[in-house]
Structure formats: C-alpha cells, structure tokens
Design a protein around this motif. Structure first.
Motif, mmCIF file in Angstrom:
data_model
loop_
_atom_site.group_PDB
_atom_site.id
_atom_site.type_symbol
_atom_site.label_atom_id
_atom_site.label_comp_id
_atom_site.label_asym_id
_atom_site.label_seq_id
_atom_site.Cartn_x
_atom_site.Cartn_y
_atom_site.Cartn_z
ATOM 1 N N LEU A 1 0.816 -1.196 0.000
ATOM 2 C CA LEU A 1 0.000 0.000 0.000
ATOM 3 C C LEU A 1 0.860 1.261 0.000
ATOM 4 C CD1 LEU A 1 -2.619 -1.042 2.715
ATOM 5 C CD2 LEU A 1 -2.857 -1.219 0.231
ATOM 6 N N ILE A 2 0.352 2.293 -0.668
ATOM 7 C CA ILE A 2 0.937 3.625 -0.574
ATOM 8 C C ILE A 2 0.330 4.300 0.654
ATOM 9 C CG2 ILE A 2 1.252 5.842 -1.720
ATOM 10 C CD1 ILE A 2 2.627 3.525 -3.134
ATOM 11 N N ALA A 3 1.146 4.978 1.452
ATOM 12 C CA ALA A 3 0.654 5.585 2.679
ATOM 13 C C ALA A 3 1.068 7.042 2.770
ATOM 14 C CB ALA A 3 1.186 4.822 3.894
ATOM 15 N N ARG A 4 0.149 7.851 3.259
ATOM 16 C CA ARG A 4 0.455 9.243 3.576
ATOM 17 C C ARG A 4 0.150 9.477 5.051
ATOM 18 N NH1 ARG A 4 -1.898 14.898 0.953
ATOM 19 N NH2 ARG A 4 -1.189 16.246 2.664
ATOM 20 N N ARG A 5 1.143 9.902 5.798
ATOM 21 C CA ARG A 5 0.939 10.176 7.219
ATOM 22 C C ARG A 5 0.157 11.472 7.361
ATOM 23 N NH1 ARG A 5 6.082 9.902 10.996
ATOM 24 N NH2 ARG A 5 5.750 7.689 10.625
ATOM 25 N N VAL A 6 -0.966 11.397 8.060
ATOM 26 C CA VAL A 6 -1.865 12.556 8.154
ATOM 27 C C VAL A 6 -2.102 13.015 9.580
ATOM 28 C CG1 VAL A 6 -3.080 12.080 5.987
ATOM 29 C CG2 VAL A 6 -3.870 11.004 8.117
ATOM 30 N N GLY A 7 -1.693 12.238 10.571
ATOM 31 C CA GLY A 7 -1.944 12.638 11.940
ATOM 32 C C GLY A 7 -1.194 11.775 12.920
ATOM 33 N N ILE A 8 -1.380 12.091 14.188
ATOM 34 C CA ILE A 8 -0.732 11.334 15.263
ATOM 35 C C ILE A 8 -1.660 11.341 16.470
ATOM 36 C CG2 ILE A 8 0.500 13.341 16.173
ATOM 37 C CD1 ILE A 8 2.829 11.463 16.808
ATOM 38 N N LEU A 9 -1.622 10.260 17.233
ATOM 39 C CA LEU A 9 -2.460 10.140 18.423
ATOM 40 C C LEU A 9 -1.602 10.054 19.680
ATOM 41 C CD1 LEU A 9 -5.053 7.469 17.240
ATOM 42 C CD2 LEU A 9 -5.329 9.953 17.259
ATOM 43 N N GLN A 10 -2.055 10.735 20.718
ATOM 44 C CA GLN A 10 -1.494 10.570 22.048
ATOM 45 C C GLN A 10 -2.528 9.841 22.902
ATOM 46 O OE1 GLN A 10 1.533 11.339 22.782
ATOM 47 N NE2 GLN A 10 2.135 12.708 21.104
ATOM 48 N N PHE A 11 -2.048 9.020 23.844
ATOM 49 C CA PHE A 11 -2.952 8.197 24.627
ATOM 50 C C PHE A 11 -2.997 8.644 26.087
ATOM 51 C CE2 PHE A 11 -2.551 5.851 20.864
ATOM 52 C CZ PHE A 11 -3.551 4.886 20.816
ATOM 53 N N VAL A 12 -4.118 8.347 26.735
ATOM 54 C CA VAL A 12 -4.313 8.690 28.137
ATOM 55 C C VAL A 12 -4.794 7.440 28.872
ATOM 56 C CG1 VAL A 12 -6.688 9.449 27.724
ATOM 57 C CG2 VAL A 12 -5.445 10.290 29.732
ATOM 58 N N THR A 13 -4.311 7.277 30.105
ATOM 59 C CA THR A 13 -4.711 6.155 30.948
ATOM 60 C C THR A 13 -5.715 6.668 31.971
ATOM 61 O OG1 THR A 13 -2.491 5.209 30.689
ATOM 62 C CG2 THR A 13 -3.864 4.323 32.458
ATOM 63 N N CYS A 14 -6.835 5.954 32.143
ATOM 64 C CA CYS A 14 -7.867 6.465 33.035
ATOM 65 C C CYS A 14 -8.764 5.337 33.540
ATOM 66 C CB CYS A 14 -8.686 7.547 32.341
ATOM 67 S SG CYS A 14 -9.281 7.097 30.711
ATOM 68 N N ALA A 15 -9.595 5.694 34.514
ATOM 69 C CA ALA A 15 -10.546 4.748 35.087
ATOM 70 C C ALA A 15 -11.724 5.530 35.639
ATOM 71 C CB ALA A 15 -9.887 3.921 36.196
ATOM 72 N N THR A 16 -12.810 4.848 35.928
ATOM 73 C CA THR A 16 -13.993 5.512 36.472
ATOM 74 C C THR A 16 -13.794 5.801 37.964
ATOM 75 O OG1 THR A 16 -15.052 3.409 37.038
ATOM 76 C CG2 THR A 16 -15.498 4.319 34.845
ATOM 77 N N PRO A 17 -14.487 6.816 38.480
ATOM 78 C CA PRO A 17 -14.421 7.070 39.928
ATOM 79 C C PRO A 17 -14.840 5.847 40.743
ATOM 80 C CG PRO A 17 -15.415 8.935 38.799
ATOM 81 C CD PRO A 17 -15.282 7.853 37.776
ATOM 82 N N GLY A 18 -15.831 5.095 40.248
ATOM 83 C CA GLY A 18 -16.275 3.910 40.961
ATOM 84 C C GLY A 18 -15.172 2.868 41.078
ATOM 85 N N TYR A 19 -14.451 2.652 39.982
ATOM 86 C CA TYR A 19 -13.345 1.693 40.034
ATOM 87 C C TYR A 19 -12.291 2.155 41.036
ATOM 88 C CZ TYR A 19 -9.183 -0.932 38.867
ATOM 89 O OH TYR A 19 -8.060 -1.721 38.971
ATOM 90 N N LEU A 20 -11.927 3.439 40.984
ATOM 91 C CA LEU A 20 -10.877 3.954 41.863
ATOM 92 C C LEU A 20 -11.296 3.889 43.326
ATOM 93 C CD1 LEU A 20 -9.759 7.016 39.708
ATOM 94 C CD2 LEU A 20 -8.636 4.794 39.913
ATOM 95 N N ASN A 21 -12.578 4.082 43.616
ATOM 96 C CA ASN A 21 -13.065 3.955 44.995
ATOM 97 C C ASN A 21 -12.926 2.525 45.497
ATOM 98 O OD1 ASN A 21 -13.767 6.659 45.209
ATOM 99 N ND2 ASN A 21 -15.883 6.321 44.514
ATOM 100 N N SER A 22 -13.067 1.571 44.587
ATOM 101 C CA SER A 22 -13.013 0.163 44.980
ATOM 102 C C SER A 22 -11.590 -0.383 45.034
ATOM 103 C CB SER A 22 -13.837 -0.693 44.006
ATOM 104 O OG SER A 22 -15.194 -0.320 44.032
ATOM 105 N N TYR A 23 -10.732 0.055 44.136
ATOM 106 C CA TYR A 23 -9.420 -0.576 43.991
ATOM 107 C C TYR A 23 -8.240 0.374 44.241
ATOM 108 C CZ TYR A 23 -12.148 -4.294 41.829
ATOM 109 O OH TYR A 23 -13.061 -5.297 41.607
ATOM 110 N N GLY A 24 -8.508 1.653 44.411
ATOM 111 C CA GLY A 24 -7.421 2.581 44.656
ATOM 112 C C GLY A 24 -6.856 3.159 43.370
ATOM 113 N N ARG A 25 -5.965 4.142 43.544
ATOM 114 C CA ARG A 25 -5.385 4.868 42.418
ATOM 115 C C ARG A 25 -3.898 4.526 42.269
ATOM 116 N NH1 ARG A 25 -6.655 9.750 39.793
ATOM 117 N NH2 ARG A 25 -8.472 9.916 41.178
ATOM 118 N N PRO A 26 -3.489 3.928 41.143
ATOM 119 C CA PRO A 26 -2.062 3.654 40.938
ATOM 120 C C PRO A 26 -1.299 4.952 40.707
ATOM 121 C CG PRO A 26 -3.286 3.144 38.948
ATOM 122 C CD PRO A 26 -4.309 3.479 40.003
ATOM 123 N N VAL A 27 -0.071 5.030 41.262
ATOM 124 C CA VAL A 27 0.762 6.219 41.071
ATOM 125 C C VAL A 27 2.016 5.904 40.271
ATOM 126 C CG1 VAL A 27 -0.112 7.324 43.154
ATOM 127 C CG2 VAL A 27 1.915 5.861 43.287
#
Length: 318
Positions: A153-179
């Motif tokens: 395939l011929i490819a043209r780079r058109v963008g880039i993505l950055q990622f974020v790690t997250c969880a719901t408040p309910g999960y964090l209340n049950s299991y804690g927040r990793p640091v």
C-alpha cells in the motif's frame, strides 16, 4: 467487445484474485465478467488467466498484459479528467474504511464540510477495528493507525495520536489509584486484542528517559472500540485510549486520568491506498481533506518533529 471495459475487468479480476469478487467490486454480473475475459483472450490469442475450481491466477503473458493495462487505463483516466470538470468536482462512488473511533468521533462529524465541497461523491464508509484487504474488498482507501510494515500500500501520514490512561471514579473507589505503572500489575485493566492474531496489546509508559512496556492483568479483553469504552465505563478496569476520545468523558467526570506524569508512545495515523493504481480525483480530494481535517484537530495534528512511533501493527483501538 468494449476493449477498455475488458481491460478494466481483467485488472479487477487479477487484483481481486477471482471472478466473483471482481464482479461484486464492479457491480457487474459474474457472467458478464467471464464473457469479457474470454473475448479478450480470443482477441489476443493468448491465455491470460489460469482457472481452477478454487482460484484464478495470472499467466506469464497475463502478467505482462496486466502491467500494460494499468498504464493504459491510467492514461485514459488522466486524459478524461483533464478535459472534464472531474478535477474540480470529482464524482462517483468512493469506498473508504476507517477505525470505529476515528470514524465516529472525527470523520463523520466533519463530513458535512466534505459533501459541501464535493457534492457529487457518494461515500461508502466502512467502520470497524478490523484490518481489511483493500484490493480483495474493493476499497479505494483506508485510514489506519499504527506503524507501517511490509505492505503493498501507498501511505500518507496525516496525523498522530497521544494516549491517556484512566478509570472511572467507581473503580478507583473500589481498587485505589495507581501512582506508578508497576502498580498496574495489582489492578484490573481492560485489554484490547487483535482481531487478526488474537494477541493482546501491551501498554507502554515513558518518563525522564525511562520506558516501561507491560502486559497487564484483566478479567476482560475486547476487539472493538465501543465495547472497550463500555467496559471501562462499567468499572471493569483501567483503560488506555486516545486523548481525543477520552477528553469529553474526562471533562464530565465519567473517567479520571491516571499516571499523568507518564507519557505513552505516540501512534501515527495514515491514509493508505493500493499501489499500481491511478490515484483518482475522488481519492485524491478525500486524502487531502483528511490531511487538512487532522491538521486542524488539536488531538490529531502532526508535530513539527515527529516523535518515535509505537511499535505495534495497524490494528489498534481507535
């Protein structure tokens, strides 16, 4: 026999590897495709294709004729476009494939602008997280995320993505927040697996020149973006997704960001299309439109100096 039509049919049969797929791609009866190929072989007095009950392959004469047909058809289309309004107003069916997340969150909301510019294009947008074969499925171009490997395939780079790690408040209340990323091994994470290989994708983190790549524990793995987000919202575990998708849910409190002082490897985004094909006006304007769209999107635009790409295949949760 229409010689140009017969050439186009022959090219489609070779590209698709069979009469049925070629007929579907061209929206012609299979009998018509077969008749045109037979007429072409009779006119040329050569056998162009080997036919068996299971597959169709090209002969040596057919391979040489195929390359000539590609050049002739390309020249004909270019001549037609130069003498018509197609270059200014492309028309016809355009088949595009894009990952679910990118399609629903970025491409589709911007399509009114595309159709205002190009009202004569009929867009067929396939949305899935499955990596498709463009030639076999008759797709003109695709938007894909990931590092380019060996490809036709011929490819043209058109963008880039950055990622974020997250969880719901309910999960964090049950299991804690990793640091620290190492603490994720004691948490539940929602994993994403390849539709093609079944392999789970690792997570990566970097800070001050220190890089961590880990396979994380979890009770659930999915291979669809919508299912991945739904699993995170259900509190089934920590998720890692592109910033542009998570930002609204971070803003309204459905998710909370984790490990903000750690970065993840960026993911390049390309528009790809088959090589040895004439880049039609409708494909060209779509590629340019996507490049412009992503360049104006704060979560997609390419930086001046492109950082290293994360070493994973095309299939990713977008």
């Amino acid at each position: 026999m229409n010689k140009l039509q017969a050439m186009e049919v022959f090219v489609q049969v070779v590209d698709a590897g069979g009469f049925t797929r070629a007929a579907d791609n061209m929206q012609l009866p299979k009998a018509t495709v077969s008749t045109l190929i037979q007429s072409l072989e009779a006119t040329l007095s050569v056998k162009l294709l080997h036919r068996t009950t299971r597959q169709v392959s090209v002969t040596a004469d057919g391979a040489a004729y195929y390359e000539r047909c590609l050049r002739i058809l390309s020249d004909v289309r270019e001549a037609e476009e130069s003498l018509s309004r197609t270059r200014l107003s492309p028309s016809g069916r355009l088949r595009v494939d894009a990952p679910t997340g990118l399609a629903s969150d970025v491409l589709i909301p911007a399509l009114p602008d595309f159709f205002t510019r190009y009202p004569d294009i009929q867009l067929e947008l396939g949305c899935s997280d499955r990596t498709i074969d463009l030639i076999e499925e008759g797709v003109d171009c695709a938007v894909r995320g990931g590092v380019l490997g060996d490809s036709n395939l011929i490819a043209r780079r058109v963008g880039i993505l950055q990622f974020v790690t997250c969880a719901t408040p309910g999960y964090l209340n049950s299991y804690g927040r990793p640091v620290h990323p190492d603490e994720l091994m004691r948490h539940r994470c929602v994993n994403y697996f390849s539709s093609r290989t079944g392999k789970l994708f690792d997570w990566d983190f970097s800070r001050d020149g220190h890089r961590i790549q880990v396979a994380l524990p979890g009770h659930i793995a999915v291979n669809d973006t919508n299912a991945y987000i739904a699993a995170g919202l259900a509190g089934l575990g920590i998720v890692q997704m592109p910033n542009f998708m998570m930002e609204p849910m971070l803003n309204d409190g459905r998710f909370e960001q984790l490990l903000a002082d750690w970065s993840t490897d960026p993911l390049p985004v390309h528009v790809v299309y088959p090589q040895n094909r004439h880049l039609s006006a409708k494909v060209r304007v779509f590629v340019e439109w996507v490049a412009e769209l992503f360049s104006n999107h704060p979560g997609m635009r390419l930086p001046k100096a492109m950082p290293p790409a994360r070493p994973i295949p095309f299939e990713v949760a977008l």
